[in-house]
Every structure is written in structure tokens, then in C-alpha cells.
Enzyme design. Structure first.
Site: not given
Ligand SMILES: Nc1ncnc2c1ncn2[C@@H]1O[C@H](COP(=O)(O)OP(=O)(O)O)[C@@H](O)[C@H]1O
Ligand SMILES: Nc1ccn([C@@H]2O[C@H](COP(=O)(O)OP(=O)(O)O)[C@@H](O)[C@H]2O)c(=O)n1
Length: 643
Positions: A23, A27, A92, A169-171, A343, A386, A411, A435, A439, A441
Site C-alpha cells: 500500500s 502510493r 491485477n 472499496s476505500s481505494q 483478488e 497471494h 503479487k 534395492p 532390508g 522395510g
Molecule cells: N541385515 C539385515 N537387515 C535387514 N533385513 C535383513 C537382514 N538380514 C536378513 N534380513 C531379512 O531380509 C528380508 C527382506 O527384508 P525386507 O525388509 O522385506 O527388504 P526390502 O524392504 O528392502 O525389500 C526380511 O525377511 C528380513 O528379516
Molecule cells: N519408492 C518406491 C517404492 C517402490 N517402488 C517400486 O515398487 C516395487 C516394489 O517395491 P517394494 O519396496 O515393495 O519391493 P521390495 O524392495 O520389497 O522388493 C519396486 O520394485 C519398485 O519398482 C518404487 O518405484 N518406488
């Protein structure tokens, strides 16, 4: 459409130097242009609206030079614009359109004034009526009462009285008052109806006084500009920080703990919106103030709802509407009819978007009433407004959310979201990528439990998408249809199970067929896009551990800890084999190894979000590690990163 995903925020604190007031900036620019002499304007707001004004002044032949920082030198034209015929585009920017209309109608040239489509829906008839009473020759180029306008040279009836409505509008009044000294004669403006947004008129009068014109005021009904009034440059003018912009940061302090301190406006400000601080104090916030700063912190007992007449703080009052989500009780904001001609129709927009989050909202012609609720993630539309974008950023204290078209903040506050990030702390993420069967998960779930964080198994979402597509008879390669399925997934993550469309599918998504299906649908860009916000919505407080392929690269690039978990292909195939056998599923080690290698290849080579170790990710090879060792290492890193 562009968007910005905000994680849930945990706390707010720090200091923000505010950008210049919109403002005041526009002005000052106009009066500096109309004045005799050169004016140096310091700390001008750099934004779309001020750019429209600067462009317009340049087009009108006014000397406009950028100096260092946000300072400008304006060579005043002594009330007569050098260019007598021009077409101006004002976007605007109401603070450019209204005052320029008044000044140019009395300046005796031939001008066309246009804006964006929304500007052409914002009323200007009351101002035009006022100008016509003075003899101004103004025609509407499209709809009566609205821009675009054509202003032609006219004989201005000097002296006398002009009547203008004050309740839309006071404008309009601001525009007239700033233009009247151009007539050189005594002129009086009578305000018809209740004058809204009076503090903005105070800004107008204060800036006119700074440029040497004293307006005589009788209450808020009658204003007289004496004969012989003319604008004279005061030399240098400092633009105060924007008090409306301050409102977001003060609210952040009030909601997120604080203190958040804003610098550039304070007790001595000429802007009415500093009184937003009083409204916040009424909600319980602890406010402190100095001449040029303000600070807010949250009350120990929590914020409480208010019932408030907001006529004096129309813009900052919007901030109260989202702050109300964090206050106990129902907040009512009254006397805000002017929101409907801003706006966007701000009452309608605010109500619609608050409802998306689960809030209970009642709206009327000139009020809005907000009752908080458990907030749920939503994608918020901002209507090219905005303030909608900035107000809804506060919601991140209640839920992760998506803000559509966040750049509309340009804006008035182009780097708003960077400043927001500077004073807030988001719920942290531990991102674990790697990959298959490395492990992830297993480790992620245990780390989450140890930290008390939520856990996101992102791979499960791709597996669920593959399963849902198969059940719907949709080919895994059909990108459009698979993406639609991903977007509409009806999933519920339970403690140790997953429900898809109400059915338990924990085992059904773990088969090797679904592993292959998941990796196929995961290579489709539209599918990844469809699952993006769903994943980010897991980023709630106190924090999240997410596992997958792109947690650290795409989904949570700002994660404070990124781990790349891996193990040799042979060990991984063995782990997966054991896992499947234990679940009573059939498995063949050779096939598993081959399948896993193919999946690694597909996940690493795909064009979107390929599997790879991010540069800022820590590598953990679990080939020779027990689960406990792997978990412990990630916990050590987590505690370091989350300190
Ligand atoms: N050092 C380790 N770290 C993590 N998981 C392991 C290990 N050794 C064996 N595992 C086993 O490997 C398997 C696969 O793990 P998971 O968590 O499913 O993998 P991801 O999610 O990468 O696919 C599970 O059954 C887990 O208990
Ligand atoms: N953030 C992620 C998680 C999974 N994925 C895909 O989803 C598929 C299955 O994922 P997952 O984590 O359950 O597989 P695993 O690692 O347990 O085998 C993988 O092969 C990837 O192609 C992905 O592209 N991006």
C-alpha cells in the site's frame, strides 16, 4: 499446475525482515511521480503489483531509475505526465489501477487502462462516478462499472464537492484524494455510506502529507483538499515493512510456539494492519512490540476463538480465518464484505478451501465463521490470490497439505515460502532407499518404532496399484488408466495389515507376481505423479521413516537423514526366499535371483525417479550385518541428524 507440498510443521521461531508495504509502495511511487523534484524511494516492495506501477510510470514518461537494493529514483513531473497518450496494462494491481485512473482522468491526456480478467471483474464504478462529477471523461470499454477504461482529455470543473461511496472499496476515496491536488482548486469529497477500511485512508493522508499536501478531515465523512495544494518531493522516503505480510509470521509464532519476530513494522507504523496483533492477542497470543518490530508467541494454555469486527483490518483478517483452525471454539469474522471484491471472492474461496481440510465453515454476505476440526491433508486452490496461498501455509501446523500455484505470492511477497521455511521446523523424515530385499522395510519399521515416528512403506503403494489394476482388468502398461487407479486407491494402513477397498490384502500384494507388477507400474511417470502427494501426506509429526526407491530423491528431498541400504544380490535373493517360504508362499531361489536382478535393472534404468544412491545419502551394506546391527546403525545416524 505448479504446486508446493508442505510437510506438517512442528515449531516456529526466529526473525523475519519484512518486504516493503504494498500500500505504501504504490502510493509513494505515484505521488513521487506527480511531485515536483526527485524522490529517492528506499526499501520499495519488489513484487508484481509494484512492477505494474513502475511500468505504468515509465510508459507515462516519468523518469524511473533503479538504484542499489530495493531503492528507486523517481523524477517527478510536477503534475503533468510527459506522455499524453498511452495504453497501460495494470495486471491485477488494485493499488495501481484505482489511483492511476483518478490521476490520469484529471491529468488531461488520452489513456486506456486495462488489467487481467479478474481486474475487469472488480468494480470501479463509484470512482468513475466521482471523477465524472468533476468533469472527467471516462468511458467503459467493456461492462459498465468495470475496467477496462478509456480516459479522454476533459475540462475539469475545479472546486466544488464530489460524492463517493465509501462502503465498497476505500481505494476509490484514496484514488480521488491523491488526484485532487492536480486541479489546484479547493475540492471536497463527501463519503456516502459507512467508510470501510479507514486505516488505509490514514495511510493515504499520511503519505500525501509527506509530499506536502494537508487534507482537512471532518470525521470520516468529509475531506477537503485546499486550493493551491501541490506535491513536492520530500527527498528520501523509506517504505515501511508490509503489515499485512507481518500477519502470517505473527500467526506462525502464535500457533507454532514462537517467538517469531518481524522487523520493519511496529508500534509507530502508519499501517492499520498492525492492529492484527491486537486481534491475535485477543486469541491469547503473547505479543510484544517496539517502534519498528513486533513479536508473537503461543500462549501456554492454547489459542481461543474470537468474535471480531474486522472492518479495520480487511486483509490481515484473512490470516485469522486459518489461525482459527488452531483456536478452541468457533471464530466469527464480521464486517468483511470487501473480501468479495478483492483478488477473488475471498469469503467464498476461504470457505471452500477450509472445508476441504475438514473444518466446519459458515459463510454469509459479510462474515465467515470457522470451527476447527481434525484436519486432513488436502490440495488447496489459491485463486490467483497471494493471500490465499500465504494464509493456508499456516495450516501446515495441523496437517501436511498441497498449495496449488504457490507462485501467486509474487503479487506482494515473492520469497514468502523461503521465509516461511526459514522460521518453521518441519516434522523430520528418515528416508531409506535401496534395492529389493536389502532390508529396507524391516529396518525402517523398527527405526520408526524406536523413534516413535510413523512408517511409510512406499513400495506397498505401487504393489497396491498393481493389484488394483489387475482386479479391474487394466493392463499394467496402460499408463493413463493405471494412474487413475493409483489416484483413487482406497487404502487403509493398519498396524500389521493393509486394506484395499475394505479387503485385507497384506499377503496378496507380496507375491512375486505383484513384485513384478509393482515395478512395471512404478516405471510410469503418471503413476508416480498420482502417488506423490499421498506419500508426502505421511509426513506428520513427530516424524516419519519412509522406505522405497525415491524417498530421498523425489518424495522427501529435504529429509535430514537419507540412507541407501543395499546387500549383494545373492544374499538378497536368499532373504526373499526365506521370507516367502516362512509365509507359506511357494518360491524358487534361481527364479527369485533372476527376478530380483531384472527388477533392480528396471528400477535403476527407468527415466523417472530411478533407484540410485543420492549424493547426500549414507551407504549401509547389510550383506554381513544382522538386522539389529543394521537398525542400530540407522538409529545412530538418526539421532545425529535429528539433534
Ligand atoms: N541385515 C539385515 N537387515 C535387514 N533385513 C535383513 C537382514 N538380514 C536378513 N534380513 C531379512 O531380509 C528380508 C527382506 O527384508 P525386507 O525388509 O522385506 O527388504 P526390502 O524392504 O528392502 O525389500 C526380511 O525377511 C528380513 O528379516
Ligand atoms: N519408492 C518406491 C517404492 C517402490 N517402488 C517400486 O515398487 C516395487 C516394489 O517395491 P517394494 O519396496 O515393495 O519391493 P521390495 O524392495 O520389497 O522388493 C519396486 O520394485 C519398485 O519398482 C518404487 O518405484 N518406488
Amino acid at each position: 499446475m505448479e504446486f508446493l507440498d508442505l510437510s506438517q510443521q512442528i515449531s516456529a521461531g526466529g526473525t523475519v525482515r519484512l518486504p516493503g508495504s504494498k500500500s505504501i509502495s504504490n502510493r509513494v511511487l505515484l505521488l513521487a511521480a506527480l511531485a515536483e523534484g526527485e524522490t529517492e524511494v528506499r526499501d520499495l516492495l519488489a513484487s508484481d503489483d509494484t512492477e505494474r506501477m513502475l511500468d505504468a510510470l515509465k510508459t507515462l514518461g516519468v523518469g524511473v531509475d533503479a538504484l542499489a537494493g530495493e531503492s528507486w529514483r523517481i523524477k517527478g513531473c510536477g503534475g503533468r505526465f510527459p506522455v499524453r497518450q498511452a495504453e497501460l496494462f495494470l495486471g491485477n494491481a488494485g493499488t495501481a489501477f484505482r489511483p492511476l485512473t483518478a490521476a490520469l482522468a484529471l491529468a488531461g491526456g488520452d489513456y486506456v487502462l486495462r488489467g487481467v480478467a479478474r481486474m475487469h471483474e472488480r468494480p470501479i464504478g463509484d470512482l468513475v462516478d466521482g471523477l465524472r462529477q468533476l468533469g472527467g471523461n471516462v468511458t467503459y470499454l467493456a461492462n459498465d462499472g468495470f475496467p477496462p477504461l478509456h480516459l479522454k482529455p476533459a475540462t475539469i470543473r475545479a472546486g466544488g464537492t464530489v460524492q463517493v461511496r465509501g462502503d465498497v472499496s476505500s481505494q476509490f476515496l484514496t484514488g480521488l484524494l491523491m488526484a485532487l491536488p492536480l486541479t489546484g482548486e479547493t475540492a471536497t469529497v463527501d463519503v456516502i455510506g459507512e467508510l470501510i477500511s479507514k486505516p488505509y485512508i490514514e495511510i493515504t493522508l499520511a503519505i500525501m502529507a509527506r509530499f506536502g499536501v494537508q487534507v482537512q478531515r471532518e470525521g470520516w465523512q468529509r475531506f477537503t483538499v485546499p486550493a493551491g495544494s501541490r506535491y513536492v518531493s520530500p527527498g528520501t522516503v523509506y517504505v515501511e515493512g508490509d503489515a499485512s505480510s507481518a500477519s502470517y509470521f505473527l500467526a506462525l509464532g502464535a500457533i507454532g510456539g514462537g517467538p517469531v519476530r518481524v522487523e520493519g513494522v511496529g508500534r509507530d507504523s502508519i499501517q492499520g494492519d498492525v492492529r492484527f496483533a491486537e486481534a491475535l492477542a485477543q486469541m491469547g497470543a503473547e505479543i510484544e512490540m517496539g517502534p519498528n518490530w513486533m513479536a508473537a508467541r503461543a500462549p501456554k494454555s492454547g489459542l481461543v476463538a474470537v468474535d471480531l469486527d474486522c472492518n479495520h483490518i480487511p486483509d490481515a483478517a484473512m490470516t485469522l480465518a486459518t489461525t482459527a483452525l488452531f483456536a478452541k471454539g468457533t471464530t466469527t469474522l464480521r464486517n468483511i464484505a470487501s473480501w468479495r471484491v478483492k483478488e477473488t471472492d475471498r469469503i467464498a474461496a476461504m470457505a471452500t478451501e477450509l472445508r476441504k481440510l475438514g473444518a466446519v465453515v459458515e459463510e454469509g454476505e459479510d462474515f465467515i465463521r470457522v470451527t476447527p476440526a481434525d484436519l486432513k491433508p488436502a490440495a488447496i486452490d489459491t485463486y490467483d490470490d497471494h493471500r490465499m496461498a500465504m494464509c493456508f501455509s499456516l495450516v501446515a501446523f495441523g496437517t501436511p497439505l498441497r498449495i496449488n500455484d504457490p507462485k501467486c505470492v509474487a503479487k506482494t511477497f515473492p520469497d514468502y515460502f523461503e521465509r516461511f521455511a526459514g522460521v518453521t521446523q518441519a516434522a523430520p523424515v528418515v528416508a531409506i532407499d535401496g534395492p529389493s530385499a536389502s532390508g529396507k522395510g524391516t529396518v525402517a519399521a523398527r527405526v520408526a518404532a524406536a523413534l516413535g515416528f510413523a512408517y511409510l512403506d512406499s513400495g506397498a503403494l505401487y504393489r497396491l496399484t498393481a493389484l488394483a489394476a489387475q482386479r479391474a482388468g487394466v493392463d499394467w502398461a496402460d499408463e493413463e488408466r493405471v494412474a487413475a487407479i493409483a489416484a483413487a486407491l482406497d487404502v487403509e494402513f493398519l498396524e500389521n495389515e493393509i486394506r484395499l477397498d475394505g479387503q485385507l490384502v497384506g499377503d496378496a500384494i507380496r507375491t512375486e507376481a505383484m513384485s513384478a507388477g509393482a515395478s512395471k507400474v512404478a516405471a510410469l511417470p503418471a503413476v508416480r505423479e498420482a502417488l506423490l502427494f499421498r506419500q508426502r501426506a505421511f509426513n506428520t509429526k513427530p516424524g516419519l521413516v519412509g522406505d522405497g526407491r525415491d524417498m530421498g530423491s523425489v518424495i522427501f528431498p529435504h529429509a535430514p537423514l537419507k540412507v541407501f541400504l543395499t546387500a549383494s544380490a545373492e544374499v538378497r535373493a536368499e532373504r526373499r526366499y526365506k521370507q516367502l517360504i516362512e509365509k507359506g508362499l511357494s518360491a524358487n531361489l534361481t527364479d527369485l535371483l533372476l527376478d530380483l536382478q531384472q527388477r533392480d535393472e528396471r528400477d535403476s534404468q527407468r527415466s523417472v525417479a530411478p533407484l540410485r544412491q543420492e549424493r547426500d545419502a549414507k551407504l549401509l551394506d547389510t550383506t554381513g550385518l544382522t538386522i539389529e546391527q543394521a537398525v542400530d546403525q540407522v538409529l545412530v545416524w538418526s539421532r545425529e541428524a535429528l539433534k
